[in-house]
Design an enzyme around this catalytic site. Structure first.
Site: not given
Ligand code: 3YP
Ligand code: ZN
Length: 377
Positions: A267, A142, A181
């Site tokens: 995830d 991210h 994500h």
């Molecule tokens: C969810 C809200 C803040 C971070 C987000 C998840 C981050 C993640 O697992 N990115 O791959």
């Molecule tokens: Zn993630």
């Protein structure tokens, strides 16, 4: 076939301190203090299973080294780097979006994470190993040029790729991101780059909620080399494997990278607290098998995995081990205790509404062929 597999893990990755939270929220008032979802547990327990399963004996351990400020500057702004460094030298702070906590020394651990991805990729490019897994923390997918975001301080994968490029070790790279994500960082960094194919498979409008749509395809010379696959919530093994077969395979065969880098997030797991997907460890194994097969086909097997998310401390280790077993070609005697609850579950199967979205993404992957031919790239 057994292969030599590089493996990066360092105890300091577990010392990256995300502090006291209630999952993703700040504790206080009626919010009882607990830990952050992004805690050392998921990754440290994955590393534990790698040891206890015995698979560690068959892996080639590679020691990570911190990337330098010069390495970070190929991807990030001087302001962002200086900000993280200054906070890290005091009490720690936040990477930039309010969801990216880190403690004292976090700057150095984040540089060790990007460096872990780098040494793994370098070992693959130099032929020291056939493939590699960098179990790094904090994650990176991210992070954007000017800020940290969503648990990520620096863009581990792009920082590694750009250093390899600066060293003349790689030209064309494909990034495949199966974290639940959206891989917004690589998308943004490589938006106009025709030499980097970025593919993100993620849950539709999960995080960031306003990116990862089908119509985000890159711009300028990089038009067509960004492909998003925003799957509907609930997608399982069938949907993910279909995406590899229909979207990723087609794009990789057309693009012909020198190296495939996988942003490996667990995830999409059926029991992850942050995702609403339904992937089992067998689903991750199947994706890894297909990705390795594609790497054999297009780039002499050169593939490196860089760890991203995955927040079930109890399931992530089995998903990770399944991928590592695939990389080595060695099956340990470990079985995933979670499989029994999903063996006969309809959530594993591909559905019509998932197929519709996958077909739209597959059209984008097919279009890449025409775009590359027309532009002479
Ligand atoms: C969810 C809200 C803040 C971070 C987000 C998840 C981050 C993640 O697992 N990115 O791959
Ligand atoms: Zn993630």
């Amino acid at each position: 076939m057994t292969r030599t597999t590089g493996y990066v893990w360092h105890e300091r990755y577990a010392w990256h301190d995300t502090g006291t939270h209630a999952g993703i929220y700040r504790a206080g008032g009626y919010v009882q203090p607990y830990r952050n979802f992004e805690s050392p547990e998921t990754k440290a327990r994955f590393a534990s299973l790698v040891e206890v399963s015995g698979l560690i004996e068959s892996l080639t351990r590679i020691a990570p080294e911190e990337v330098s400020e010069t390495d970070l500057l190929r991807v990030h702004t001087a302001e962002h780097i200086a900000n993280i460094k200054a906070l890290s030298e005091k009490d720690g702070g936040d990477g930039g979006d309010g969801f990216t906590p880190f403690g004292p020394g976090g700057y150095d651990i984040a540089r060790l994470a990007a460096g872990g991805t780098y040494v793994a990729a370098r070992a693959v490019m130099q032929g020291d190993v056939d493939n590699a897994y960098a179990l790094v923390r904090p994650p990176g997918h991210h992070a954007e040029p000017e800020m940290g975001r969503g648990y990520c301080l620096f863009a581990n994968v792009p920082v590694a790729i750009e250093r390899l490029r600066a060293e003349g070790l790689v030209t064309r790279v494909a990034i495949v991101d199966y974290d639940v994500h959206h891989g917004n960082g690589a998308q943004k960094i490589y938006w106009e780059d025709p030499n980097t194919l970025t593919i993100s498979i993620h849950q539709d409008r999960l995080f960031p909620v306003d990116s990862g749509m089908l119509n985000e395809r890159g711009a300028g010379d990089g038009f067509g080399t960004n492909i998003n696959v925003p799957l509907p919530a609930g997608s399982g093994d069938g949907a993910y494997l279909s995406v590899i077969d229909r979207v990723v395979a087609s794009a990789l065969r057309t693009f012909k990278p020198d190296l495939i880098v996988v942003s490996s997030g667990f995830d999409p797991s059926a029991v992850d607290p942050l995702g609403r997907m339904s992937v089992t460890s067998e689903g991750f194994r199947g994706m890894a098998e297909r990705l390795l097969g594609l790497a054999d086909e297009v780039c002499e097997g050169r593939i490196v995995f860089s760890h991203e998310g995955g927040y079930s401390p109890v399931h992530t280790p089995y998903c990770g081990l399944a991928v590592l077993e695939t990389l080595t070609g060695i099956r340990t005697e470990v079985t995933d205790p979670f499989n029994v609850s999903f063996d006969d579950s309809p959530t594993r199967e591909l559905t019509a509404w998932q197929t519709d979205l996958i077909s739209e993404s597959a059209e984008l992957a097919e279009a890449l062929g025409l775009i590359i031919t027309d532009s002479g790239r």
